[in-house]
Write an enzyme that holds these catalytic residues in place. Structure first.
Site, PDB file in Angstrom:
ATOM      1  N   ASP A  11      32.480  89.539 -22.076  1.00 31.40           N
ATOM      2  CA  ASP A  11      31.500  90.131 -21.148  1.00 31.40           C
ATOM      3  C   ASP A  11      31.372  89.185 -19.945  1.00 31.40           C
ATOM      4  O   ASP A  11      31.874  88.056 -19.975  1.00 31.40           O
ATOM      5  CB  ASP A  11      30.139  90.299 -21.847  1.00 31.40           C
ATOM      6  CG  ASP A  11      29.090  90.942 -20.941  1.00 31.40           C
ATOM      7  OD1 ASP A  11      29.417  91.901 -20.218  1.00 31.40           O
ATOM      8  OD2 ASP A  11      27.932  90.474 -20.933  1.00 31.40           O
ATOM      9  N   SER A  12      30.667  89.644 -18.935  1.00 33.44           N
ATOM     10  CA  SER A  12      30.408  88.783 -17.779  1.00 33.44           C
ATOM     11  C   SER A  12      29.390  87.698 -18.122  1.00 33.44           C
ATOM     12  O   SER A  12      29.309  86.674 -17.451  1.00 33.44           O
ATOM     13  CB  SER A  12      29.852  89.628 -16.634  1.00 33.44           C
ATOM     14  OG  SER A  12      28.647  90.244 -17.056  1.00 33.44           O
ATOM     15  N   TYR A  43      29.127  91.209 -12.655  1.00 33.80           N
ATOM     16  CA  TYR A  43      30.174  92.187 -12.353  1.00 33.80           C
ATOM     17  C   TYR A  43      29.611  93.408 -11.616  1.00 33.80           C
ATOM     18  O   TYR A  43      30.294  94.045 -10.839  1.00 33.80           O
ATOM     19  CB  TYR A  43      30.822  92.683 -13.646  1.00 33.80           C
ATOM     20  CG  TYR A  43      31.828  91.755 -14.268  1.00 33.80           C
ATOM     21  CD1 TYR A  43      32.112  90.496 -13.729  1.00 33.80           C
ATOM     22  CD2 TYR A  43      32.518  92.152 -15.412  1.00 33.80           C
ATOM     23  CE1 TYR A  43      33.049  89.663 -14.321  1.00 33.80           C
ATOM     24  CE2 TYR A  43      33.458  91.324 -16.006  1.00 33.80           C
ATOM     25  CZ  TYR A  43      33.717  90.085 -15.463  1.00 33.80           C
ATOM     26  OH  TYR A  43      34.654  89.263 -16.055  1.00 33.80           O
ATOM     27  N   GLY A  44      28.367  93.740 -11.941  1.00 39.13           N
ATOM     28  CA  GLY A  44      27.821  95.031 -11.507  1.00 39.13           C
ATOM     29  C   GLY A  44      27.707  95.211 -10.010  1.00 39.13           C
ATOM     30  O   GLY A  44      27.616  96.333  -9.515  1.00 39.13           O
ATOM     31  N   CYS A  75      31.540  95.111 -22.339  1.00 37.57           N
ATOM     32  CA  CYS A  75      30.957  95.216 -20.994  1.00 37.57           C
ATOM     33  C   CYS A  75      31.331  96.585 -20.449  1.00 37.57           C
ATOM     34  O   CYS A  75      32.525  96.918 -20.367  1.00 37.57           O
ATOM     35  CB  CYS A  75      31.540  94.110 -20.116  1.00 37.57           C
ATOM     36  SG  CYS A  75      31.095  94.257 -18.366  1.00 37.57           S
ATOM     37  N   ASN A  76      30.327  97.372 -20.109  1.00 37.82           N
ATOM     38  CA  ASN A  76      30.608  98.716 -19.584  1.00 37.82           C
ATOM     39  C   ASN A  76      31.296  98.654 -18.228  1.00 37.82           C
ATOM     40  O   ASN A  76      32.186  99.449 -17.943  1.00 37.82           O
ATOM     41  CB  ASN A  76      29.310  99.506 -19.403  1.00 37.82           C
ATOM     42  CG  ASN A  76      28.700  99.924 -20.717  1.00 37.82           C
ATOM     43  OD1 ASN A  76      28.883 101.043 -21.172  1.00 37.82           O
ATOM     44  ND2 ASN A  76      27.959  99.020 -21.342  1.00 37.82           N
ATOM     45  N   THR A  77      30.871  97.730 -17.382  1.00 35.61           N
ATOM     46  CA  THR A  77      31.424  97.667 -16.030  1.00 35.61           C
ATOM     47  C   THR A  77      32.922  97.367 -16.093  1.00 35.61           C
ATOM     48  O   THR A  77      33.739  98.071 -15.488  1.00 35.61           O
ATOM     49  CB  THR A  77      30.705  96.574 -15.203  1.00 35.61           C
ATOM     50  OG1 THR A  77      29.297  96.754 -15.334  1.00 35.61           O
ATOM     51  CG2 THR A  77      31.095  96.648 -13.744  1.00 35.61           C
ATOM     52  N   GLU A 153      19.476  88.166 -18.851  1.00 29.17           N
ATOM     53  CA  GLU A 153      20.010  86.797 -18.873  1.00 29.17           C
ATOM     54  C   GLU A 153      18.862  85.783 -18.987  1.00 29.17           C
ATOM     55  O   GLU A 153      18.930  84.833 -19.773  1.00 29.17           O
ATOM     56  CB  GLU A 153      20.825  86.511 -17.599  1.00 29.17           C
ATOM     57  CG  GLU A 153      22.172  87.215 -17.543  1.00 29.17           C
ATOM     58  CD  GLU A 153      23.280  86.506 -18.321  1.00 29.17           C
ATOM     59  OE1 GLU A 153      23.200  85.283 -18.522  1.00 29.17           O
ATOM     60  OE2 GLU A 153      24.226  87.200 -18.744  1.00 29.17           O
ATOM     61  N   CYS A 189      24.867  99.378 -20.039  1.00 32.83           N
ATOM     62  CA  CYS A 189      25.236  97.999 -19.705  1.00 32.83           C
ATOM     63  C   CYS A 189      24.890  97.226 -20.964  1.00 32.83           C
ATOM     64  O   CYS A 189      23.783  97.386 -21.515  1.00 32.83           O
ATOM     65  CB  CYS A 189      24.423  97.482 -18.525  1.00 32.83           C
ATOM     66  SG  CYS A 189      24.549  95.690 -18.305  1.00 32.83           S
ATOM     67  N   THR A 190      25.817  96.403 -21.447  1.00 35.02           N
ATOM     68  CA  THR A 190      25.590  95.753 -22.738  1.00 35.02           C
ATOM     69  C   THR A 190      24.443  94.744 -22.707  1.00 35.02           C
ATOM     70  O   THR A 190      23.933  94.355 -23.753  1.00 35.02           O
ATOM     71  CB  THR A 190      26.878  95.076 -23.239  1.00 35.02           C
ATOM     72  OG1 THR A 190      27.389  94.221 -22.200  1.00 35.02           O
ATOM     73  CG2 THR A 190      27.930  96.110 -23.605  1.00 35.02           C
ATOM     74  N   HIS A 191      24.037  94.349 -21.513  1.00 35.98           N
ATOM     75  CA  HIS A 191      22.858  93.476 -21.435  1.00 35.98           C
ATOM     76  C   HIS A 191      21.579  94.203 -21.852  1.00 35.98           C
ATOM     77  O   HIS A 191      20.639  93.576 -22.346  1.00 35.98           O
ATOM     78  CB  HIS A 191      22.650  92.972 -19.996  1.00 35.98           C
ATOM     79  CG  HIS A 191      23.519  91.817 -19.607  1.00 35.98           C
ATOM     80  ND1 HIS A 191      24.864  91.938 -19.362  1.00 35.98           N
ATOM     81  CD2 HIS A 191      23.216  90.510 -19.400  1.00 35.98           C
ATOM     82  CE1 HIS A 191      25.362  90.759 -19.028  1.00 35.98           C
ATOM     83  NE2 HIS A 191      24.381  89.871 -19.041  1.00 35.98           N
TER      84      HIS A 191
HETATM   85  N1  DGL Z   1      27.135  93.488 -19.309  1.00 35.25           N
HETATM   86  C1  DGL Z   1      27.840  94.139 -18.277  1.00 35.25           C
HETATM   87  C2  DGL Z   1      27.950  95.636 -18.497  1.00 35.25           C
HETATM   88  O1  DGL Z   1      27.934  96.075 -19.619  1.00 35.25           O
HETATM   89  C3  DGL Z   1      27.679  93.788 -16.818  1.00 35.25           C
HETATM   90  C4  DGL Z   1      26.581  92.950 -16.286  1.00 35.25           C
HETATM   91  C5  DGL Z   1      26.949  92.357 -14.927  1.00 35.25           C
HETATM   92  O2  DGL Z   1      27.680  91.386 -14.916  1.00 35.25           O
HETATM   93  O3  DGL Z   1      26.535  92.919 -13.893  1.00 35.25           O
HETATM   94  O4  DGL Z   1      28.107  96.390 -17.589  1.00 35.25           O
END
Ligand code: DGL
Length: 265
Positions: A11-12, A43-44, A75-77, A153, A189-191
């Site tokens: 993931d990011s 990443y987003g 990570c979805n992105t 985060e 988003c996995t966060h």
């Molecule tokens: N956790 C990531 C996702 O699932 C991206 C978060 C990020 O870096 O913006 O999209």
């Protein structure tokens, strides 16, 4: 013979821990390498071109270094943009994370669902496609929130995060036209599953939050069926792509996920 090859989750940042939680529940003996691309975070807010260039190259280096049996892009992105590129570049199974629109559509009674992700994820044609295939009779509203990624985060570093900011992220969906009908929200988003309790606490009405972590874990079980795991569960390692003086709060979180060692790539 004992097979010590790990599962590598990527993931990011710390978002992929929501996927790791589900993987550990089904595969408690799997050796884990958890990679946070802190050098590329977030990443987003990046362009498709940046992510499509960065992620396959980085995963190539990581595969060479850690020799995983399988890679999970938690990570979805990264998945919605770079999954095909990663699969083309690597000769091992790669499991991606896609917005859980299908299960959300199956659950929604009001036929109105929200997709809460990063800006980059919610604008992907992949989301149009999932909506058309699995939620064609639903109103599907989307909202991208970089702030919610930061909140997750911070929260997992043990820092205080204000309720009002969680509410603002939710309102990005609920205040759109038709948003008052939403009963189910895809945490795309996995966060976000890591702070789902905070979102639920500030929601103006009961909402169902759905994410893809369990489905991903089940897919990993299928893809590793019949493989051996080390007899004793080893402690996992957390890998950062840029030097990081891991703060105490983050170290505590990593230990909670049985990631007892940290390394820099
Ligand atoms: N956790 C990531 C996702 O699932 C991206 C978060 C990020 O870096 O913006 O999209």
């Amino acid at each position: 013979m004992e097979d010590a090859r790990p599962l590598l989750l990527f993931d990011s940042g710390i978002g992929g821990l929501s996927v790791l939680r589900a993987v550990r529940a089904l595969l408690p003996d799997a050796p884990i390498v958890y990679v946070a691309d802190n050098g590329g975070f977030p990443y987003g807010t990046k362009s498709e071109a940046e992510i499509a260039a960065r992620v396959p190259a980085l995963l190539g280096r990581l595969a060479e270094r850690y020799k995983p049996r399988l890679i999970c892009i938690a990570c979805n992105t990264a998945s919605t943009i770079a999954l095909a590129g990663v699969r083309a570049a690597l000769d091992l199974p790669v499991v991606g994370t896609v917005p859980a629109i299908k299960p959300a559509a199956a659950l929604s009674r009001t036929r109105a669902i929200g997709v809460l992700g990063t800006d980059a994820t919610v604008r992907q044609p992949y989301v149009d496609d999932l909506s058309a295939r699995f939620a064609s009779d639903c109103l599907v509203l989307r909202h991208g929130s970089a702030r919610l990624v930061e909140l997750a985060e911070a929260s997992l570093r043990g820092q205080p995060t204000p309720d009002a900011d969680y509410r603002t992220a939710l309102d990005g969906l609920l205040e759109q036209d038709g948003g008052d009908r939403i009963d189910t929200i895809v945490l795309a988003c996995t966060h976000f599953p890591l702070v789902a309790d905070r979102l639920a606490a500030v929601a103006p009405r009961p909402l169902t939050f759905v994410d893809g972590a369990e489905g991903i874990a089940r897919r990993i079980v299928v893809l590793t069926e019949g493989q051996d795991w080390p007899a004793a569960a080893s402690a996992g390692v957390a890998v950062f792509t840029a030097p990081l003086d891991v703060p105490a709060g983050l170290r505590t979180t990593l230990a909670r996920f049985a990631l007892d060692r940290t390394e820099t790539l």
